[in-house]
Write an enzyme that holds these catalytic residues in place. Structure first.
Site, PDB file in Angstrom:
ATOM      1  N   CYS A 137       0.830  -1.214   0.000  1.00  0.00           N
ATOM      2  CA  CYS A 137       0.000   0.000   0.000  1.00  0.00           C
ATOM      3  C   CYS A 137       0.860   1.258   0.000  1.00  0.00           C
ATOM      4  O   CYS A 137       1.385   1.665   1.039  1.00  0.00           O
ATOM      5  CB  CYS A 137      -0.932  -0.010   1.214  1.00  0.00           C
ATOM      6  SG  CYS A 137      -1.949   1.472   1.348  1.00  0.00           S
ATOM      7  N   CYS A 140      -0.339   4.159   2.160  1.00  0.00           N
ATOM      8  CA  CYS A 140      -0.095   3.975   3.601  1.00  0.00           C
ATOM      9  C   CYS A 140       1.379   4.199   3.955  1.00  0.00           C
ATOM     10  O   CYS A 140       1.695   4.811   4.960  1.00  0.00           O
ATOM     11  CB  CYS A 140      -0.460   2.565   4.051  1.00  0.00           C
ATOM     12  SG  CYS A 140      -1.966   1.919   3.332  1.00  0.00           S
ATOM     13  N   ASP A 141       2.271   3.674   3.137  1.00  0.00           N
ATOM     14  CA  ASP A 141       3.674   3.580   3.555  1.00  0.00           C
ATOM     15  C   ASP A 141       4.659   4.449   2.769  1.00  0.00           C
ATOM     16  O   ASP A 141       5.830   4.533   3.137  1.00  0.00           O
ATOM     17  CB  ASP A 141       4.136   2.112   3.474  1.00  0.00           C
ATOM     18  CG  ASP A 141       3.311   1.225   4.394  1.00  0.00           C
ATOM     19  OD1 ASP A 141       2.926   1.706   5.467  1.00  0.00           O
ATOM     20  OD2 ASP A 141       3.042   0.063   4.040  1.00  0.00           O
TER      21      ASP A 141
END
Ligand code: NDP
Length: 324
Positions: A137, A140-141
Site C-alpha cells: 500500500c 499507507c507507507d
C-alpha cells in the site's frame, strides 16, 4: 436444526466489519460477528498507520484493530472466532455454516475484505508484516521513503498510480514489469512516461529479495530489504537493483469464494452493490469494505462503508417489521 438465530450477522473483522458491528450494536441489533481466518483484516499485517484520522502520532495496525474490537465488544457485539465455511442465501432467514455449527440470520453484512496478491517469494509477505521494507500500500507507507529509492512491481493502474504517488517522497522509483507493455489506462501511462523520477525495468520479474540486518535505536535487530535480484523474462539475464523499499502492486483478490453463484459480482469477483448504498443483489444482504471496493481500499473508506451497511441493515430490518 440451527444452533442460534440472529437479527444481524456480520462476516469479517476488518475496519468495515467492526464499524458495522459498532453501529449495529448501538442500534440494539445484537449483531454476531464471525472473525474469519484473518481476524482484524489486512491492517493486522501492516505496521504504522498514519492516515487514520484521530491518531495524530500514528497507530500500529494491529493496535487500531484491537481498539475497534474492544469498541464493538463494549456495545455488546458477540464476536465469534470461527470462520464461515458456507452460506445459503437462497431463502430467508439466511443460513451460515461454521465448522461445528449452523446459524440463521435475518440480515447479513459481508465484510470479508480482499487480499493483496504477493509474488509468491515468501519473503515479500514476511517483510511486509515485519516492517522490513516491503509494502502492498503506497498510500499507507510511501511517506516513510522520503529521499529514498524504491521499486514498484506491476503494470496495472494501481502500480502506475503508486509509482506516481511515490515520486512525491522518493528520489527514484523503478517500475518493474514482467512485459514490455503496460496494462494500465492510457492516461495513467502518459503520466508515468512524463515523470522523470520514474524509471522502467521492462521484461523483468523479481527472483529474490536480498536483505540485511539493521540495528534500530532500541538495539533491536531487524531484517530490512537491501536489493532485488531481477530476471529478464526474454533473455533470462540476471541483474541486481539496490533499493530501500519495494511496493507490490500486482492486484488484489476479493474474498468472495463463499458467495459464488449466490450474489452478483463483477468479473474480478468483487461484490456488486447498488450505487450509493451497500445493498447487494439479494434483499437483506449488504456488503462493505474492500470486498465491494477495488478503487479506494483504505481503512477509513472501509470503515465508512461499514457504517453505511449497518444503517442500511437497520432500515431494512425495520421495513420488514423484524425490529422496532
Ligand atoms: P491489474 O490486475 O489491473 O494489474 C496487475 C498487474 O500486475 C498487471 O500488470 C500484471 O501483469 C501484474 N502481475 C500480476 N501478477 C503478477 C506476478 N505474479 N508477478 C509480476 N507481475 C504480476 O490490478 P490493479 O490493482 O492494477 O487494478 C485492479 C483494477 O482496479 C483495474 O480494473 C484497474 O483499472 C482499477 N484501478 C483503477 C484506478 C483508477 O481508476 N484510478 C486505480 C487503481 C486501480 P500483466 O499486465 O502482464 O498481466
Amino acid at each position: 436444526m440451527p444452533a442460534s438465530h440472529h437479527k444481524l450477522a456480520i462476516i469479517g473483522t476488518g475496519p468495515a466489519g467492526y464499524t458495522s458491528a459498532i453501529y449495529a450494536s448501538r442500534a440494539n441489533l445484537d449483531p454476531v460477528v464471525f472473525a474469519g481466518s484473518q481476524p482484524g483484516g489486512q491492517l493486522t499485517i501492516t505496521t504504522e498507520v498514519e492516515n487514520f484520522p484521530g491518531f495524530k502520532e500514528g497507530i500500529l495496525g494491529p493496535q487500531l484493530m484491537d481498539e475497534m474490537r474492544e469498541q464493538a465488544l463494549k456495545f455488546g457485539t458477540l464476536i465469534k472466532t470461527e470462520s464461515i465455511l458456507k452460506v445459503d442465501l437462497s431463502a430467508r432467514p439466511f443460513l451460515l455454516f461454521t465448522e461445528h455449527e449452523e446459524c440463521t440470520c435475518d440480515a447479513l453484512i459481508i465484510a470479508t475484505g480482499a487480499s493483496a496478491k504477493w509474488m509468491g517469494l515468501g519473503k515479500d509477505l514476511e517483510l511486509s508484516r515485519t516492517g522490513g521494507g516491503v509494502s502492498g500500500c503506497a498510500t499507507c507507507d510511501g511517506f516513510f521513503y522520503r529521499g529514498k529509492e524504491v521499486a514498484v512491481v506491476g503494470g496495472g493502474d494501481t502500480a502506475l498510480e503508486d509509482a506516481t504517488f511515490l515520486t512525491k517522497f522518493s528520489s527514484k522509483v523503478t517500475l518493474i514489469h514482467r512485459r514490455d507493455k503496460l496494462r494500465a489506462s492510457k492516461a495513467m501511462q502518459d503520466r508515468v512516461f512524463r515523470n522523470d523520477k520514474i524509471q522502467f525495468a521492462w521484461n523483468k520479474v523479481v527472483e529474490e529479495i536480498l536483505t540485511q540486518e539493521q540495528t534500530l535505536p532500541s538495539g533491536e535487530s531487524v531484517e530490512k530489504i537491501r536489493a532485488l535480484r531481477l530476471k529478464d523474462t526474454v533473455s533470462g539475464a540476471q541483474s541486481e537493483l539496490v533499493i530501500d523499499g519495494l511496493f507490490v502492486a500486482i492486484g488484489h483478490k476479493p474474498n468472495t469464494e463463499l458467495f459464488q453463484n449466490q450474489l452478483p459480482m463483477d468479473e474480478a469477483g468483487y461484490l456488486q452493490v447498488e450505487k450509493g448504498s451497500t445493498r447487494t443483489g439479494i434483499d437483506g444482504v449488504f456488503a462493505a469494505g474492500d470486498v465491494q471496493d477495488h478503487i479506494y481500499r483504505q481503512a477509513i473508506t472501509a470503515a465508512g462503508s461499514g457504517c453505511m451497511a449497518a444503517m442500511d441493515a437497520e432500515h431494512w430490518l425495520a421495513a420488514q417489521g423484524l425490529v422496532e
